[in-house]
Design an enzyme around this catalytic site. Structure first.
Site, PDB file in Angstrom:
ATOM      1  N   LYS A 102      -2.068  -8.836   4.737  1.00 36.10           N
ATOM      2  CA  LYS A 102      -2.116  -9.772   3.597  1.00 36.10           C
ATOM      3  C   LYS A 102      -3.154 -10.873   3.855  1.00 36.10           C
ATOM      4  O   LYS A 102      -3.645 -11.016   4.978  1.00 36.10           O
ATOM      5  CB  LYS A 102      -0.733 -10.396   3.368  1.00 36.10           C
TER       6      LYS A 102
HETATM    7  C1  LIG Z   1       3.316  -6.456   0.791  1.00 32.03           C
HETATM    8  C2  LIG Z   1       4.069  -6.315  -0.460  1.00 32.03           C
HETATM    9  C3  LIG Z   1       5.462  -6.543  -0.510  1.00 32.03           C
HETATM   10  C4  LIG Z   1       6.316  -6.923   0.663  1.00 32.03           C
HETATM   11  O1  LIG Z   1       5.971  -6.346   1.853  1.00 32.03           O
HETATM   12  P1  LIG Z   1       6.676  -6.636   3.246  1.00 32.03           P
HETATM   13  O2  LIG Z   1       6.014  -5.651   4.131  1.00 32.03           O
HETATM   14  O3  LIG Z   1       8.143  -6.399   3.089  1.00 32.03           O
HETATM   15  O4  LIG Z   1       6.407  -8.042   3.633  1.00 32.03           O
HETATM   16  C5  LIG Z   1       6.080  -6.442  -1.753  1.00 32.03           C
HETATM   17  N1  LIG Z   1       5.389  -6.144  -2.867  1.00 32.03           N
HETATM   18  C6  LIG Z   1       4.068  -5.924  -2.851  1.00 32.03           C
HETATM   19  C7  LIG Z   1       3.367  -5.633  -4.139  1.00 32.03           C
HETATM   20  C8  LIG Z   1       3.368  -5.990  -1.645  1.00 32.03           C
HETATM   21  O5  LIG Z   1       2.056  -5.729  -1.626  1.00 32.03           O
END
Ligand SMILES: *Cc1c(COP(=O)(O)O)cnc(C)c1O
Length: 376
Positions: A181
């Protein structure tokens, strides 16, 4: 040398902050989580921030707090990461998938109303690739039908819709900090809300359902261990303080890509809606014309040390969801995007030379595939 698909942006300040935590007695439930939450609220402009151990955990708690019960329905896009629908299943409720705008990849508000039934409880508004969906019609429909709106802003920290910050437009929003992210805590997430009661509920639910507040909530509830540890919070605190720098670097990389992709026939740069007053670049996703076989292109790029990903693979086509009855043909725009969109290597630490290399391979791939496709 192989270009990485994504990379975290870690400086000495992050390393020092995590090391410092390790010299204290507070490895969990300590001051860093409070500081990180405070800094996050200051950045997003939301009243409350509640740190959790993943974005998925945050979405799950948002479903509970919105009162989603077994048998209820929650509207969500299939063109997303699987957590956007799994969070509904965790509460034994039913995700109802709504198709997308084929250009942005975000939920098409015009299709939402037809999907509403008397069992609908909430709408999950996913900000795909770091671009907000068209929130105003979504909020208007929700108001009219008495539905909660939860923003899945896991990909969109810092993004803006008509000048409003991602995460501040709905009942609650969730951000995520996995290492790919824009900012990372290793594993981690953040829930934001302006609702004081929801804030207290989120704090209880992430901490085993323990009551830490007023009498009306003073009853037993099923809680979870969704807490964020202090090393992660210390890392997140430095990252959120650097977020504008990181987002600017990502915007620069996207611009290098845009300039080059514009010159390649059959390949389209990401489409930015005019309601998006600020893009938060999470991934760089190109679209191919139908004559170019996306999967063959992935293979071609991989042979030249350029990784890429089909992004997203529609949730309703995942085996789990197909077992529940969803099938190809249910969501044409989602499926077409799933077949033709491709995420290229992307991060804030990527160089212009690397974008150049990726686009050169892409150009050669297109030339090869288009010459095969068209009769000589
Ligand atoms: C990254 C992401 C999440 C949550 O991801 P985690 O790996 O649980 O932190 C949820 N929704 C979207 C659209 C994402 O890209």
């Amino acid at each position: 040398m192989r270009i990485p698909m994504s990379s975290p942006d870690i400086t000495q300040a992050e390393i020092d902050a995590v090391n410092e935590v390790l010299t204290t007695q507070w490895l969990a439930l300590g001051p860093k989580m409070d500081q990180f939450e405070g800094a996050f609220s200051a950045y997003t402009g939301s009243k409350h921030s509640i740190a959790v151990n993943s974005g998925t955990s945050g979405l799950h708690l948002a479903m509970i707090t919105a009162g989603v019960q077994p048998g209820d329905e929650v509207i969500t896009p299939s063109f997303s990461f699987i957590a956007s629908a799994n969070c509904v299943l965790y509460e034994r409720a039913t995700p109802v998938f709504v198709d997308i705008d084929p250009l942005t990849g975000n939920i098409d508000p015009n299709l939402i109303e037809a999907a509403i039934t008397e069992r609908t409880k909430a709408i999950i508004a996913v900000h795909a690739f770091g671009q907000p969906p068209d929130m105003d019609p979504i909020l208007e429909i929700a108001r009219r039908h008495n539905l909660y709106v939860i923003e899945d802003a896991c990909e969109a920290i810092g993004a803006e819709y008509k000048g409003r910050r991602a995460g501040t437009m709905s009942d609650a929003a969730v951000f995520a900090f996995y290492p790919n992210k824009q900012m990372t805590t290793g594993e981690g997430g953040m829930i934001v809300t302006d609702n004081d009661e929801w804030d207290m509920l989120f704090r209880s639910l992430r901490n085993q359902g323990r009551d830490v507040f007023d009498a009306w909530l003073n009853h037993t509830r099923l809680g979870y261990n969704y807490r964020m540890d202090e090393m992660s919070a210390a890392l997140g605190l430095v990252q959120v303080q650097r977020i504008e720098e990181i987002l600017a670097k990502r915007a620069q990389v996207a611009q290098w890509y845009n300039e080059r992709i514009d010159q390649i026939p059959g390949v389209h740069k990401p489409y930015i809606a005019d309601t998006t007053t600020r893009m938060s670049w999470f991934v760089y996703v190109v679209r191919f014309d139908d004559e170019i076989d996306r999967d063959a292109m992935m293979h071609f790029l991989n042979e030249r040390n350029v990784p890429s990903r089909a992004y997203f693979t529609p949730i309703h086509l995942q085996p789990l969801y197909q077992q529940m009855g969803w099938k190809r043909g249910d969501l044409p725009h989602t499926e077409h995007a799933g077949d033709t969109f491709l995420a290229l290597p992307f991060s804030s630490v990527m160089t212009e030379e690397q974008t150049d290399y990726v686009c050169q391979q892409l150009r050669e791939g297109v030339a090869e595939f288009l010459s095969v496709a068209s009769p000589v």
